[in-house]
Design an enzyme around this catalytic site. Structure first.
Site, PDB file in Angstrom:
ATOM      1  N   ASP A   1     -23.846   6.795  12.841  1.00 24.26           N
ATOM      2  CA  ASP A   1     -24.338   7.108  11.502  1.00 24.26           C
ATOM      3  C   ASP A   1     -24.940   5.794  10.958  1.00 24.26           C
ATOM      4  O   ASP A   1     -24.694   4.720  11.523  1.00 24.26           O
ATOM      5  CB  ASP A   1     -23.158   7.574  10.635  1.00 24.26           C
ATOM      6  CG  ASP A   1     -23.542   7.784   9.196  1.00 24.26           C
ATOM      7  OD1 ASP A   1     -24.582   8.402   8.927  1.00 24.26           O
ATOM      8  OD2 ASP A   1     -22.789   7.300   8.306  1.00 24.26           O
ATOM      9  N   LEU A   2     -25.720   5.881   9.897  1.00 20.39           N
ATOM     10  CA  LEU A   2     -26.348   4.658   9.375  1.00 20.39           C
ATOM     11  C   LEU A   2     -25.607   4.115   8.135  1.00 20.39           C
ATOM     12  O   LEU A   2     -24.952   3.076   8.176  1.00 20.39           O
ATOM     13  CB  LEU A   2     -27.817   4.949   9.023  1.00 20.39           C
ATOM     14  CG  LEU A   2     -28.579   3.799   8.378  1.00 20.39           C
ATOM     15  CD1 LEU A   2     -28.812   2.670   9.372  1.00 20.39           C
ATOM     16  CD2 LEU A   2     -29.924   4.286   7.839  1.00 20.39           C
TER      17      LEU A   2
ATOM     18  N   ALA B   1     -28.131  11.455   7.840  1.00 16.96           N
ATOM     19  CA  ALA B   1     -28.724  12.420   6.909  1.00 16.96           C
ATOM     20  C   ALA B   1     -29.911  11.812   6.166  1.00 16.96           C
ATOM     21  O   ALA B   1     -30.678  12.513   5.513  1.00 16.96           O
ATOM     22  CB  ALA B   1     -27.669  12.866   5.895  1.00 16.96           C
TER      23      ALA B   1
ATOM     24  N   LYS C   1     -24.665  17.730   7.761  1.00 12.21           N
ATOM     25  CA  LYS C   1     -23.259  17.558   8.137  1.00 12.21           C
ATOM     26  C   LYS C   1     -22.429  18.243   7.052  1.00 12.21           C
ATOM     27  O   LYS C   1     -22.817  18.141   5.883  1.00 12.21           O
ATOM     28  CB  LYS C   1     -22.897  16.063   8.182  1.00 12.21           C
ATOM     29  CG  LYS C   1     -23.703  15.252   9.197  1.00 12.21           C
ATOM     30  CD  LYS C   1     -23.478  13.753   8.986  1.00 12.21           C
ATOM     31  CE  LYS C   1     -24.439  12.922   9.809  1.00 12.21           C
ATOM     32  NZ  LYS C   1     -24.351  11.484   9.541  1.00 12.21           N
TER      33      LYS C   1
ATOM     34  N   ASP D   1     -18.581   7.234   8.769  1.00 10.36           N
ATOM     35  CA  ASP D   1     -17.761   6.816   7.628  1.00 10.36           C
ATOM     36  C   ASP D   1     -17.503   7.954   6.647  1.00 10.36           C
ATOM     37  O   ASP D   1     -16.816   7.749   5.645  1.00 10.36           O
ATOM     38  CB  ASP D   1     -18.436   5.661   6.873  1.00 10.36           C
ATOM     39  CG  ASP D   1     -19.639   6.148   6.098  1.00 10.36           C
ATOM     40  OD1 ASP D   1     -20.437   6.929   6.669  1.00 10.36           O
ATOM     41  OD2 ASP D   1     -19.789   5.781   4.918  1.00 10.36           O
TER      42      ASP D   1
HETATM   43  C1  G6P Z   1     -26.675   9.215   3.864  1.00  5.86           C
HETATM   44  C2  G6P Z   1     -25.922   8.681   2.671  1.00  5.86           C
HETATM   45  C3  G6P Z   1     -26.050   9.630   1.502  1.00  5.86           C
HETATM   46  C4  G6P Z   1     -27.520   9.916   1.226  1.00  5.86           C
HETATM   47  C5  G6P Z   1     -28.169  10.541   2.442  1.00  5.86           C
HETATM   48  C6  G6P Z   1     -29.659  10.811   2.242  1.00  5.86           C
HETATM   49  O1  G6P Z   1     -25.978  10.258   4.429  1.00  5.86           O
HETATM   50  O2  G6P Z   1     -24.559   8.505   2.981  1.00  5.86           O
HETATM   51  O3  G6P Z   1     -25.444   9.056   0.378  1.00  5.86           O
HETATM   52  O4  G6P Z   1     -27.655  10.773   0.113  1.00  5.86           O
HETATM   53  O5  G6P Z   1     -28.009   9.645   3.547  1.00  5.86           O
HETATM   54  O6  G6P Z   1     -30.342   9.593   2.165  1.00  5.86           O
HETATM   55  P1  G6P Z   1     -31.852   9.414   1.760  1.00  5.86           P
HETATM   56  O7  G6P Z   1     -32.153   7.999   2.169  1.00  5.86           O
HETATM   57  O8  G6P Z   1     -32.661  10.415   2.551  1.00  5.86           O
HETATM   58  O9  G6P Z   1     -31.969   9.654   0.305  1.00  5.86           O
HETATM   59 MG    MG Z   2     -22.470   7.413   6.306  1.00  6.95          MG
END
Ligand code: G6P
Ligand code: MG
Length: 219
Positions: A9-10, A115, A145, A170
Protein backbone atom coordinates in the site's frame (compact mmCIF):
# COMPACT_ATOMS: atom_id res chain seq x y z
CA UNK A 1 11.42 -21.83 -6.73
CA UNK A 2 8.09 -20.05 -6.91
CA UNK A 3 8.16 -16.27 -6.77
CA UNK A 4 6.53 -14.41 -3.92
CA UNK A 5 4.73 -11.25 -5.04
CA UNK A 6 5.26 -8.29 -2.75
CA UNK A 7 2.41 -5.78 -2.75
CA UNK A 8 2.69 -2.50 -0.87
CA UNK A 9 0.00 0.00 0.00
CA UNK A 10 1.26 3.59 -0.36
CA UNK A 11 -0.28 6.04 2.11
CA UNK A 12 0.75 5.14 5.65
CA UNK A 13 3.04 2.32 4.53
CA UNK A 14 5.64 3.88 2.23
CA UNK A 15 5.01 7.54 3.01
CA UNK A 16 3.03 9.39 5.65
CA UNK A 17 0.68 11.30 3.37
CA UNK A 18 -2.21 11.01 5.86
CA UNK A 19 -1.06 14.33 7.37
CA UNK A 20 -1.44 16.08 3.99
CA UNK A 21 -4.79 14.47 3.28
CA UNK A 22 -5.80 15.69 6.73
CA UNK A 23 -4.71 19.28 6.09
CA UNK A 24 -6.53 19.40 2.77
CA UNK A 25 -9.77 17.95 4.20
CA UNK A 26 -9.49 20.25 7.22
CA UNK A 27 -9.15 23.28 4.95
CA UNK A 28 -12.26 22.27 3.05
CA UNK A 29 -14.20 21.63 6.28
CA UNK A 30 -13.18 25.04 7.57
CA UNK A 31 -14.37 26.67 4.38
CA UNK A 32 -17.70 24.87 4.81
CA UNK A 33 -17.91 26.09 8.41
CA UNK A 34 -17.03 23.12 10.61
CA UNK A 35 -14.05 21.49 12.31
CA UNK A 36 -12.44 18.27 11.20
CA UNK A 37 -10.31 16.49 13.80
CA UNK A 38 -7.32 14.18 13.71
CA UNK A 39 -9.46 11.40 15.15
CA UNK A 40 -11.99 11.78 12.37
CA UNK A 41 -9.15 11.65 9.85
CA UNK A 42 -8.48 8.07 11.01
CA UNK A 43 -11.72 7.07 9.29
CA UNK A 44 -10.26 8.22 5.98
CA UNK A 45 -7.32 5.81 5.85
CA UNK A 46 -7.54 3.54 2.83
CA UNK A 47 -10.85 5.12 1.82
CA UNK A 48 -11.38 6.54 -1.69
CA UNK A 49 -11.47 10.29 -2.23
CA UNK A 50 -15.16 10.23 -3.12
CA UNK A 51 -16.11 8.24 -0.04
CA UNK A 52 -13.97 10.55 2.13
CA UNK A 53 -15.92 13.57 0.90
CA UNK A 54 -19.22 11.81 1.59
CA UNK A 55 -18.08 11.09 5.16
CA UNK A 56 -16.77 14.64 5.59
CA UNK A 57 -20.08 16.15 4.52
CA UNK A 58 -21.90 13.80 6.90
CA UNK A 59 -19.66 14.96 9.74
CA UNK A 60 -20.43 18.60 8.94
CA UNK A 61 -24.11 17.95 8.27
CA UNK A 62 -23.69 19.52 4.84
CA UNK A 63 -25.83 18.55 1.87
CA UNK A 64 -24.31 19.16 -1.54
CA UNK A 65 -25.59 19.35 -5.10
CA UNK A 66 -23.76 17.10 -7.55
CA UNK A 67 -22.02 20.19 -8.90
CA UNK A 68 -20.80 21.27 -5.47
CA UNK A 69 -19.69 17.72 -4.67
CA UNK A 70 -17.63 17.53 -7.84
CA UNK A 71 -16.04 20.92 -7.32
CA UNK A 72 -15.11 20.13 -3.68
CA UNK A 73 -13.48 16.89 -4.84
CA UNK A 74 -11.32 18.91 -7.23
CA UNK A 75 -10.62 21.62 -4.68
CA UNK A 76 -9.46 19.13 -2.04
CA UNK A 77 -7.20 17.37 -4.50
CA UNK A 78 -5.65 20.60 -5.78
CA UNK A 79 -4.94 21.61 -2.20
CA UNK A 80 -3.48 18.15 -1.43
CA UNK A 81 -1.25 18.32 -4.51
CA UNK A 82 0.31 21.54 -3.21
CA UNK A 83 1.62 19.59 -0.22
CA UNK A 84 2.68 16.63 -2.39
CA UNK A 85 4.59 18.97 -4.67
CA UNK A 86 7.09 19.61 -1.86
CA UNK A 87 7.71 15.95 -1.01
CA UNK A 88 11.12 14.32 -1.39
CA UNK A 89 13.02 11.20 -0.23
CA UNK A 90 13.15 12.45 3.36
CA UNK A 91 9.45 11.59 3.66
CA UNK A 92 9.90 7.88 3.03
CA UNK A 93 8.95 6.03 6.22
CA UNK A 94 11.85 4.43 8.15
CA UNK A 95 13.46 1.33 6.64
CA UNK A 96 11.10 1.12 3.66
CA UNK A 97 14.08 1.27 1.23
CA UNK A 98 15.82 -1.48 3.23
CA UNK A 99 12.87 -3.81 2.65
CA UNK A 100 12.44 -2.85 -1.02
CA UNK A 101 16.15 -3.41 -1.60
CA UNK A 102 16.08 -6.85 0.03
CA UNK A 103 13.10 -7.91 -2.07
CA UNK A 104 14.64 -6.56 -5.26
CA UNK A 105 18.00 -8.21 -4.52
CA UNK A 106 16.20 -11.54 -4.22
CA UNK A 107 14.48 -10.90 -7.56
CA UNK A 108 10.95 -11.01 -6.21
CA UNK A 109 8.38 -8.90 -8.09
CA UNK A 110 7.00 -5.77 -6.41
CA UNK A 111 3.65 -4.03 -6.97
CA UNK A 112 1.87 -1.05 -5.51
CA UNK A 113 -1.76 -1.56 -4.47
CA UNK A 114 -3.29 1.74 -3.41
CA UNK A 115 -6.65 3.53 -3.45
CA UNK A 116 -4.92 6.80 -4.35
CA UNK A 117 -5.13 8.38 -7.76
CA UNK A 118 -1.92 10.25 -6.98
CA UNK A 119 0.25 7.18 -6.39
CA UNK A 120 2.56 7.53 -9.38
CA UNK A 121 3.54 11.20 -8.85
CA UNK A 122 4.14 10.52 -5.14
CA UNK A 123 6.46 7.57 -5.90
CA UNK A 124 8.26 9.76 -8.41
CA UNK A 125 8.69 12.55 -5.87
CA UNK A 126 10.22 10.23 -3.28
CA UNK A 127 12.26 8.45 -5.98
CA UNK A 128 10.95 4.94 -5.37
CA UNK A 129 9.06 4.42 -8.63
CA UNK A 130 11.77 2.21 -10.19
CA UNK A 131 11.26 -0.54 -7.57
CA UNK A 132 7.73 -1.22 -8.79
CA UNK A 133 6.98 -3.56 -11.63
CA UNK A 134 3.39 -2.41 -11.66
CA UNK A 135 1.26 0.28 -10.05
CA UNK A 136 -2.36 -0.58 -9.36
CA UNK A 137 -4.15 2.42 -7.89
CA UNK A 138 -7.39 4.39 -7.75
CA UNK A 139 -7.20 4.88 -11.50
CA UNK A 140 -7.36 1.14 -12.24
CA UNK A 141 -9.94 -0.23 -9.82
CA UNK A 142 -13.70 -0.09 -9.68
CA UNK A 143 -14.18 -1.58 -6.22
CA UNK A 144 -12.57 -0.06 -3.14
CA UNK A 145 -10.85 -1.99 -0.34
CA UNK A 146 -12.04 -4.12 1.54
CA UNK A 147 -12.84 -5.55 -1.88
CA UNK A 148 -9.73 -7.53 -2.95
CA UNK A 149 -9.82 -6.22 -6.56
CA UNK A 150 -6.78 -3.94 -6.25
CA UNK A 151 -4.56 -6.74 -4.92
CA UNK A 152 -5.90 -9.39 -7.31
CA UNK A 153 -5.10 -7.13 -10.29
CA UNK A 154 -1.63 -6.54 -8.85
CA UNK A 155 -1.01 -10.30 -8.47
CA UNK A 156 -2.19 -10.91 -12.00
CA UNK A 157 0.07 -8.19 -13.37
CA UNK A 158 3.02 -9.63 -11.46
CA UNK A 159 2.21 -13.08 -12.81
CA UNK A 160 2.07 -14.53 -9.31
CA UNK A 161 -0.74 -16.59 -7.77
CA UNK A 162 -2.76 -14.68 -5.19
CA UNK A 163 -1.88 -17.13 -2.43
CA UNK A 164 1.80 -16.48 -3.13
CA UNK A 165 1.52 -12.74 -2.50
CA UNK A 166 2.17 -10.75 0.65
CA UNK A 167 0.53 -7.40 1.31
CA UNK A 168 1.80 -4.58 3.53
CA UNK A 169 -1.09 -2.42 4.77
CA UNK A 170 -1.84 0.20 7.41
CA UNK A 171 -5.63 0.24 7.05
CA UNK A 172 -8.18 -2.23 8.37
CA UNK A 173 -9.95 -2.26 5.01
CA UNK A 174 -6.64 -3.12 3.33
CA UNK A 175 -5.95 -6.04 5.65
CA UNK A 176 -9.48 -7.31 5.03
CA UNK A 177 -8.90 -6.99 1.26
CA UNK A 178 -5.62 -8.93 1.46
CA UNK A 179 -7.21 -11.65 3.59
CA UNK A 180 -10.11 -12.10 1.23
CA UNK A 181 -7.68 -12.29 -1.70
CA UNK A 182 -6.09 -15.24 0.17
CA UNK A 183 -2.80 -13.34 0.50
CA UNK A 184 -0.50 -13.06 3.51
CA UNK A 185 -1.45 -9.81 5.25
CA UNK A 186 1.11 -7.75 7.13
CA UNK A 187 -0.21 -4.94 9.29
CA UNK A 188 2.00 -1.87 9.59
CA UNK A 189 0.96 0.28 12.54
CA UNK A 190 -1.24 -0.34 15.54
CA UNK A 191 -1.53 -4.11 16.11
CA UNK A 192 -4.82 -3.69 17.94
CA UNK A 193 -6.41 -1.82 15.06
CA UNK A 194 -4.94 -4.31 12.57
CA UNK A 195 -5.64 -7.43 14.61
CA UNK A 196 -6.96 -9.31 11.55
CA UNK A 197 -3.50 -9.27 9.94
CA UNK A 198 -1.40 -12.45 9.71
CA UNK A 199 1.61 -10.52 11.06
CA UNK A 200 1.92 -7.15 12.78
CA UNK A 201 4.75 -4.65 12.92
CA UNK A 202 4.82 -1.11 14.26
CA UNK A 203 6.86 -0.06 11.23
CA UNK A 204 9.50 -1.44 8.86
CA UNK A 205 12.30 -1.03 11.40
CA UNK A 206 10.84 -4.12 13.10
CA UNK A 207 11.10 -6.22 9.95
CA UNK A 208 14.38 -8.08 9.59
CA UNK A 209 15.97 -10.12 6.81
CA UNK A 210 15.00 -13.35 8.56
CA UNK A 211 11.32 -12.49 8.30
CA UNK A 212 11.64 -11.44 4.65
CA UNK A 213 13.50 -14.65 3.88
CA UNK A 214 10.68 -16.62 5.45
CA UNK A 215 8.17 -14.83 3.20
CA UNK A 216 10.23 -15.56 0.12
CA UNK A 217 10.79 -19.22 0.82
CA UNK A 218 7.19 -19.51 2.10
CA UNK A 219 8.29 -21.79 4.93
C1 G6P B 1 -5.33 6.30 0.34
C2 G6P B 1 -5.45 7.12 1.60
C3 G6P B 1 -6.83 7.73 1.70
C4 G6P B 1 -7.15 8.50 0.43
C5 G6P B 1 -7.10 7.58 -0.77
C6 G6P B 1 -7.37 8.31 -2.09
O1 G6P B 1 -6.02 5.12 0.48
O2 G6P B 1 -5.21 6.32 2.74
O3 G6P B 1 -6.88 8.58 2.81
O4 G6P B 1 -8.42 9.11 0.52
O5 G6P B 1 -5.80 6.99 -0.83
O6 G6P B 1 -6.30 9.17 -2.36
P1 G6P B 1 -6.26 10.26 -3.50
O7 G6P B 1 -4.81 10.63 -3.58
O8 G6P B 1 -6.74 9.59 -4.78
O9 G6P B 1 -7.15 11.37 -3.11
MG1 MG C 1 -2.78 3.16 3.59
Amino acid sequence: MNKTGFIFDLDGVIVDTAKYHYLAWKNLAQELGFEFTHEQNELFKGVSRKRCLEILLDIGGVTATQEQFDSWMIEKNEDYLKYIEKMDETEILPDVPKVLEYVKRHEMPIALGSASKNARPILEKVKLLSYFETIVDGNNVTKAKPDPEVFLIAAEQLGVRADQCVVFEDAQAGIAAANSADMISIGIGDAQVLSEADYNFKDFTEIDDGFLKKLITQE
